[in-house]
Motif scaffolding. Structure first.
Motif: not given
Length: 221
Positions: A139, A205, A208-211, A213
């Motif tokens: 990521h 944390r 996750r998709p809403d974490g 960048r």
């Protein structure tokens, strides 16, 4: 082993006069005296393992472990005193500590010094963190900063291990070493697993998709 270039670096001012926010703000130095000590500590891992499993020279193995602790303390002090903190040093320090723990656990399991379940729990923690590191890299995140709880757990375990070897011997020292060794081992193992759980929570944390960048938030907390 608690003193490290990574932990000490946050107290060293940068050229602008402000402490770096994290490991990723450190200079990309390689050829420094603190880094040389960290490499020396890493080279001691196979020697330490051979002493435990080959001739079973426990006294010499403890001496290598003590020397590793001394160089760990010294490289942190030198990094601060000489202004030679570096990103490489911040990575080498926890790597060396982790390798000593893994090497000791493998040797202790083969010699039946500690129960197999304890070895599996601690090695399982390392395996989980290895997977977490791969997930972070996928990521776009760098390795997580070393947590103070992880440092404390490592410190306790690396003092418990020599006492466990003393507890395997003979003489009056065993009566003192044995309860102290197991108290430190259980305490250190519990903190080690707890620190691992904190790292996993941090990883979840971050990815996750809403974490956050990586390009927007900078380094992992």
């Amino acid at each position: 082993m608690t003193s490290s270039q990574g932990s000490s670096a946050s107290a060293r001012p940068t050229a602008a006069g402000h402490p770096p926010a994290d490991r990723n703000d450190l200079p990309d130095r390689v050829w420094t005296l603190p880094n040389a000590l960290s490499v020396l500590r890493l080279l001691g891992v196979p020697v330490f393992l051979w002493l435990l499993l080959g001739p079973e020279a426990d006294a010499w193995a403890v001496a290598v472990l003590a020397l590793a602790g001394l160089t760990d303390w010294a490289d942190g002090k030198l990094a601060r005193a000489m202004g030679q903190s570096s990103r490489l040093g911040a990575l080498l320090d926890p790597a060396a500590d982790r390798l000593y723990i893994v090497a000791t656990l493998v040797a202790f399991a083969l010699r039946d010094v500690v129960p197999l379940w304890l070895v599996l729990v601690l090695l399982g923690r390392e395996a989980v963190l290895g997977v977490a590191l791969l997930v972070l890299r996928r990521h776009g995140w760098p390795p997580l900063q070393v947590h103070y709880l992880g440092k404390a757990a490592t410190f306790i375990l690396l003092y418990a291990f020599p006492l466990l070897l003393l507890a395997e011997g003979d003489g009056p020292v065993v009566a003192v070493a044995q309860p102290l060794a197991w108290a430190l081992t259980i305490w250190g193992a519990a903190l080690y697993v707890l620190a691992g759980a904190f790292y996993v929570v941090q990883t979840v944390r971050l990815v996750r998709p809403d974490g956050p960048r990586p390009d927007a938030a900078g380094a992992a907390p």
